[in-house]
Design a protein around this motif. Structure first.
Motif, PDB file in Angstrom:
ATOM      1  N   THR A 359     -51.279 -44.832 -42.178  1.00  0.00           N
ATOM      2  CA  THR A 359     -50.059 -44.839 -42.997  1.00  0.00           C
ATOM      3  C   THR A 359     -50.149 -45.795 -44.180  1.00  0.00           C
ATOM      4  O   THR A 359     -49.299 -45.755 -45.070  1.00  0.00           O
ATOM      5  CB  THR A 359     -48.829 -45.198 -42.137  1.00  0.00           C
ATOM      6  N   GLU A 362     -49.842 -44.568 -48.038  1.00  0.00           N
ATOM      7  CA  GLU A 362     -48.627 -44.457 -48.854  1.00  0.00           C
ATOM      8  C   GLU A 362     -48.480 -45.674 -49.760  1.00  0.00           C
ATOM      9  O   GLU A 362     -48.036 -45.556 -50.904  1.00  0.00           O
ATOM     10  CB  GLU A 362     -47.395 -44.308 -47.947  1.00  0.00           C
ATOM     11  N   LYS A 365     -51.272 -45.636 -52.586  1.00  0.00           N
ATOM     12  CA  LYS A 365     -50.993 -44.708 -53.689  1.00  0.00           C
ATOM     13  C   LYS A 365     -50.251 -45.411 -54.828  1.00  0.00           C
ATOM     14  O   LYS A 365     -50.370 -45.021 -55.996  1.00  0.00           O
ATOM     15  CB  LYS A 365     -50.163 -43.524 -53.178  1.00  0.00           C
ATOM     16  N   GLU A 409     -54.729 -37.001 -53.411  1.00  0.00           N
ATOM     17  CA  GLU A 409     -54.436 -37.337 -52.015  1.00  0.00           C
ATOM     18  C   GLU A 409     -55.040 -36.261 -51.111  1.00  0.00           C
ATOM     19  O   GLU A 409     -54.925 -35.059 -51.395  1.00  0.00           O
ATOM     20  CB  GLU A 409     -52.935 -37.432 -51.774  1.00  0.00           C
TER      21      GLU A 409
END
Length: 454
Positions: A359, A362, A365, A409
């Motif tokens: 996770t 995220e 990014k 992604e």
């Protein structure tokens, strides 16, 4: 696979899964831990015996397109999600349209699931839109002038300044004999900053840390006599250069590069052929065609089996670490958050960002943006280890004019694939950098200090 498993060339979903298997196998032991070990990184710190005992991977593929990547049971190395994820994104541009001769693949949803310490299931490769490329790649050799180069080492007190003085002398001598050729010469201080793999926030004095370095100068000239003259001037450092220079090596050669062209598929011709060796197989025995006698061949154990037998006391295992989200609000190196591998395609490079904790992607990014990447990789445009402010301004201008960055992604493996175009000094066939493939780009990225948001 098409022949053995009875596939149809028109079943592009099967062809995509089969091409995924080929892509993962392409780099051999790099799927089973080669090029993965990294001392000091708790996620990649394999033991030396484990690295030594690695085996080639192989694939088990079923008629309905199921793919299982595997390595010899009991062998060293490591085959897991991380090694598969690195190889998946290796030398890939847009993951939604990875072009192979047989099919254009969409790998964004590919995922890996470990069955055991030596088997990983690979799923969800799909054909992309416009799935069969209508053009194929052709490489055409092209003359690119004459190359002359030289290297010399300096050590001890102020060794970097002596290398800088040597660089100045060679350039000055060349300019006296061949005016105007200095623009054809680049130079690097190996062991100082030749790979550019340092953090942009690193303010420590590199010069004070150096104990020995090696100056490399490289000239690409139109004329052979200029390349030869360069080697003569460089050799003069032995008797006319700064004190304590040693280990000179020089050379010159005609430089050939490969240009890429796309050719219509219908203009490509190929043929098949089969060759037989003199030894004829018969009931698992070998026949000498000259003597006509039968001989039972001496059994040869696979390398992986030999390694296992010779090192039976060694324990081969991948590092066991606790996975938890990276801390927020504090400056940490990307090494603590993710791992990476860089690949090259012509003058373009790509590198993966694979977080240890899924996770975290995220938050990554928000940091790994095209602008951030440009700033980090622009240091690769330095053709001199001591650029002045004017050279730095020119470097930054070129970065923003010529370099483009794309960030994709890849949700199946919770990762990012970053493509940097026009960064490899023309590509491996013509680059004059120390690292012509740009392999160290991955560690340049991971060395950067970042602050992850909450």
């Amino acid at each position: 696979m098409v022949y053995e498993l009875g596939w149809n060339w028109g079943d592009l979903k099967l062809i995509a899964q089969g091409s995924l298997a080929g892509h993962l196998l392409e780099c051999g032991c790099q799927l089973t831990g080669g090029y993965f070990m990294h001392p000091g990184d708790k996620h990649r710190d394999m033991s030396l015996p484990c690295l030594l005992g690695s085996s080639l991977p192989y694939a088990e593929i079923t008629f309905d397109g199921k793919v299982c990547m595997a390595k010899a049971e009991g062998s060293g190395g490591v085959l897991n999600f991380s090694t598969c994820a690195e190889q998946l994104l290796y030398e890939v541009g847009n993951p939604a349209a990875y072009i192979t001769p047989d099919v254009v693949i969409d790998i964004r949803d590919v995922s890996f699931h470990s069955l055991s310490s030596h088997k990983v299931i690979c799923t969800e490769a799909k054909p992309a839109c416009g799935s069969i490329p209508d053009k194929l790649l052709q490489l055409v050799p092209k003359d690119c002038g004459w190359k002359g180069w030289g290297e010399i080492s300096y050590g001890g007190y102020e060794c970097v300044k002596r290398a800088k003085a040597a660089d100045f002398l060679v350039r000055s001598w060349m300019e006296e004999v061949c005016p105007g050729v200095n623009s054809c010469i680049i130079s690097y201080i190996i062991g100082h900053d030749s790979l550019k793999a340092i953090s942009i926030d690193d303010n420590c004095s590199l010069e004070k840390a150096n104990k020995d370095i090696r100056l490399r100068m490289d000239g690409l000239f139109e004329l052979k006599e200029h390349a030869v003259q360069f080697t003569k001037e460089f050799t003069a450092l032995y008797t006319n250069g700064p004190a304590g220079g040693g280990g000179i090596s020089t050379g010159h050669k005609k430089e050939i590069i490969l240009e890429k062209k796309l050719v219509d598929r219908e203009n490509i011709f190929w043929k098949h052929g089969v060759k037989f060796s003199k030894a004829l197989k018969s009931n698992n025995k070998l026949m000498d065609p000259e003597e006509g006698s039968m001989a039972v061949p001496k059994p040869v154990l696979p390398l992986s089996t030999q390694v296992k037998m010779d090192r039976s006391s060694m324990e081969f295992s991948s590092p066991e670490v606790d996975l938890s989200p990276a801390p927020c609000g504090q400056k940490i190196p990307l090494y603590n958050v993710a791992h990476s591998r860089a690949g090259d395609k012509g003058n373009d490079s790509n590198f993966s960002i694979i977080p240890h904790f899924p996770t975290d992607v995220e938050r990554l990014k928000l940091i790994i943006t095209p602008q951030w990447v440009k700033e980090v990789v622009s240091t690769l445009l330095n053709t001199y280890s001591f650029p002045d402010s004017e050279a730095m301004d020119e470097r930054n201008r070129l970065a923003y004019e010529n370099i483009t960055v794309e960030v994709y992604e890849v949700k199946g493996i919770h990762s990012l694939n970053v493509v940097v175009r026009n960064i490899l000094d023309g590509g491996v066939n013509c680059s004059r950098r120390i690292d012509r493939h740009g392999k160290t780009l991955s560690d340049l990225i991971l060395s950067q200090q970042v602050v992850l948001p909450s």
